[in-house]
Scaffold this active site. Structure first.
Site, PDB file in Angstrom:
ATOM      1  N   ASP A 124       4.549  -9.603  -6.282  1.00 49.19           N
ATOM      2  CA  ASP A 124       3.719  -9.518  -4.948  1.00 49.19           C
ATOM      3  C   ASP A 124       3.763 -10.599  -4.101  1.00 49.19           C
ATOM      4  O   ASP A 124       3.911 -11.908  -4.485  1.00 49.19           O
ATOM      5  CB  ASP A 124       2.050  -8.940  -5.300  1.00 49.19           C
ATOM      6  CG  ASP A 124       1.621  -9.345  -4.005  1.00 49.19           C
ATOM      7  OD1 ASP A 124       1.995  -9.410  -2.961  1.00 49.19           O
ATOM      8  OD2 ASP A 124       0.227  -8.379  -4.203  1.00 49.19           O
ATOM      9  N   LYS A 174     -10.021 -15.134   0.989  1.00 52.25           N
ATOM     10  CA  LYS A 174     -10.430 -14.503   0.123  1.00 52.25           C
ATOM     11  C   LYS A 174      -9.797 -16.574  -0.962  1.00 52.25           C
ATOM     12  O   LYS A 174     -10.052 -15.808  -2.085  1.00 52.25           O
ATOM     13  CB  LYS A 174      -9.419 -13.994   0.113  1.00 52.25           C
ATOM     14  CG  LYS A 174      -8.855 -13.522  -1.824  1.00 52.25           C
ATOM     15  CD  LYS A 174      -8.813 -11.989  -1.063  1.00 52.25           C
ATOM     16  CE  LYS A 174      -7.956 -11.706  -2.464  1.00 52.25           C
ATOM     17  NZ  LYS A 174      -7.005 -10.785  -2.521  1.00 52.25           N
ATOM     18  N   ASP A 180      -8.297  -2.813   0.130  1.00 57.47           N
ATOM     19  CA  ASP A 180      -7.976  -4.372  -0.202  1.00 57.47           C
ATOM     20  C   ASP A 180      -7.778  -4.817   0.930  1.00 57.47           C
ATOM     21  O   ASP A 180      -8.280  -5.244   1.969  1.00 57.47           O
ATOM     22  CB  ASP A 180      -6.158  -3.779   0.546  1.00 57.47           C
ATOM     23  CG  ASP A 180      -5.031  -5.027   0.083  1.00 57.47           C
ATOM     24  OD1 ASP A 180      -5.698  -5.801  -0.655  1.00 57.47           O
ATOM     25  OD2 ASP A 180      -4.599  -5.073   0.389  1.00 57.47           O
ATOM     26  N   GLU A 230      -5.098  -5.512  -8.128  1.00 59.70           N
ATOM     27  CA  GLU A 230      -4.276  -5.322  -7.325  1.00 59.70           C
ATOM     28  C   GLU A 230      -2.762  -4.973  -7.906  1.00 59.70           C
ATOM     29  O   GLU A 230      -2.408  -4.019  -7.139  1.00 59.70           O
ATOM     30  CB  GLU A 230      -4.227  -6.308  -6.637  1.00 59.70           C
ATOM     31  CG  GLU A 230      -5.235  -6.911  -5.321  1.00 59.70           C
ATOM     32  CD  GLU A 230      -5.299  -8.505  -4.646  1.00 59.70           C
ATOM     33  OE1 GLU A 230      -3.770  -9.100  -4.565  1.00 59.70           O
ATOM     34  OE2 GLU A 230      -6.254  -8.210  -4.427  1.00 59.70           O
TER      35      GLU A 230
END
Ligand code: NAG
Ligand code: NAG
Ligand code: NAG
Ligand code: NAG
Length: 439
Positions: free
Chosen positions: A226, A100, A37, A204
């Site tokens: 999330d 990211k 992850d 994810e």
């Protein structure tokens, strides 16, 4: 002759039997595929142990199961994880985080990129449509977002190798559902740079749903919320057989735990000014206040009230003014106050939730399972808000910081052929799906 045959026969039988029994009693094979992850603020690596049928999230040298997604360059070394985070204050220009957000991303105009990069202490440069980070130690050079990713992946690879005692070369990795093909490719490239072969890329939200075993459960509509340090992602998944489809996505890429901390920090700074007549201005004081606020925020998820205690050295004059005055700030903070300070931000969580339901043409009661991911979903008020909206309790049994890595590790177990996992979650890529952003 016949007697010899039967002796030989029973010897063969005994050998076969020994092999069979050996298989039962030998230690189970080591996992060969790891699950990764690579998060915006934290990363984790996990494996599925075939024998036990359990996922293990692997710790760093101090046993910490998530490492900060931070890479810091010094004149002699490249640090990743907590070592890099520790250098953030002393080496801010060469300590890169949030990479990211830039990986595989095309910026049509340099202005778009400049708006994104203005908030970082390190230098972000525009390079032919994509982004690079300028590092300046003994000499200056630029590094790509995927290089930053590769250093984090390399660190996790080493953590896994240390734990498992075998070389790790294969992995499954998760990416945000909204990532396009190019962003997925650059994530794979980051893994390749770290010496890892990527067997599958999974979304994810799907990974989080798998962590709750929903790939094996009789559900069709799953909503995943999330809420991490800096971003909110809401996905509506539809399951058909063992396959997940992403039906709708929405989010807010400027809403997360950092914003909630910031509200509390502003409040505490104002209290310092009211109590001592001067606001805190020294870098060290601000650093300590920020740390205390972060700790208080975490404590408030468990306790209704905490006492913030921070020693400060307040400066009343400019340079050449009186020496800094040493004081001890003691400030009680209740959960209620924290919720009040953030009430408007918490409400913003529901906008993307409403949006994905509208896009999926679903009523709240048609959602079979709600899954919460990301550390900020530990905040009791946020859980309550979501539970009330859906009229049912969300899934929270899996540590929200480790839900994604747990699901990716399960997928890695499936890819590694680990018994007894039979079900495989497949995803059908959605080419035409776009994520709606709320601010
Ligand atoms: C970097 O520069 C410092 C002082 O300028 C020097 O002492 C050090 O050896 C250099 N390091 C490398 C790796 O070149
Ligand atoms: C810039 O990008 C274009 C298209 O991707 C490519 O053809 C060109 O070679 C690149 N230029 C440089 C200097 O990298
Ligand atoms: C991504 O990688 C695949 C396989 O290497 C390639 O076929 C595809 O063109 C790449 N797509 C983009 C957008 O870079
Ligand atoms: C939070 O809790 C921990 C352990 O219970 C304690 O050590 C710490 O001082 C607390 N922090 C605050 C700000 O109350």
């Amino acid at each position: 002759m016949a007697g010899e045959m039967s002796i030989l026969g029973s010897a063969v039988l005994a050998l076969l039997l020994a092999g069979y029994l050996g298989q039962q009693y030998l230690p189970p094979p080591k996992p060969t595929v790891v699950g990764l992850d690579l998060g915006t603020t934290f990363c984790s690596v996990g494996v599925f142990h075939p024998g036990v049928g359990d996922v293990e999230v692997i710790g760093d040298e101090k046993g910490r199961k998530s490492i900060p997604s931070v890479v810091s360059f010094t004149s002699t070394e490249v640090h990743a994880g907590y070592d890099a985070l520790e250098l953030a204050d002393s080496n801010p220009h060469n300590t890169i985080y949030d990479a990211k957000r830039f990986i595989g991303k095309i910026f049509d105009k340099p202005e778009d990129m400049e708006r994104e990069s203005a908030r970082y202490p390190f230098k972000v440069v525009y390079s032919n449509g994509s982004v690079e980070f300028l590092v300046s130690t003994n000499h200056s050079f630029s590094v790509s977002p995927e290089f930053i990713g590769s250093r984090l992946l390399l660190k996790m690879r080493k953590m896994a190798e240390r734990r498992l005692g075998v070389a790790v070369q294969k992995a499954v990795i998760s990416v945000p559902a909204e990532f396009d093909e190019r962003q997925r490719n650059y994530t794979i490239r980051a893994a390749n740079l770290a010496g890892l072969d990527i067997l599958r890329v999974i979304n994810e939200p799907t990974a989080a749903a798998m962590a709750y075993g929903l790939h094996k459960a009789d559900v069709s509509n799953v909503l995943v919320v999330d809420l991490g340090g800096g971003t909110l992602d809401v996905s509506l998944l539809n399951k058909q057989g063992a396959m997940f489809f992403t039906r709708a996505m929405a989010g807010n890429n400027k809403l997360g735990g950092q914003d909630f901390s910031q509200r509390l920090l502003q409040y505490v700074m104002e209290r310092v000014r009211q109590r001592f007549g001067v606001p805190p201005t020294r870098k060290e004081d601000l650093h300590h206040l920020r740390q205390a606020v972060e700790a208080a925020k975490l404590n408030l998820t468990l306790s209704p009230r905490v006492l913030l205690e921070v020693p400060l050295h307040l400066e009343s004059g400019g340079p050449g003014g009186p020496a800094p005055q040493a004081v001890l700030l003691q400030e009680p903070v209740t959960r209620e106050l924290f919720e009040e300070l953030n009430a408007d931000l918490f409400q913003k969580i529901l906008a993307p939730v409403r949006r994905v339901l509208a896009e999926g043409q679903l009523q709240t009661e048609e959602v079979d399972e709600v899954v919460l991911v990301g550390g900020s979903t530990r905040i009791p008020r946020i859980r309550h808000l979501i539970a009330r909206f859906f009229g049912k309790e969300p899934n929270t049994a899996v540590d929200p910081d480790l839900a994604v890595v747990t699901g990716v590790a399960l997928q890695a177990g499936i890819m590694g052929g680990a018994w007894p996992l039979q079900v495989s979650a497949l995803e059908i890529p959605n080419r035409h799906l776009r994520k709606t952003n709320f601010h």
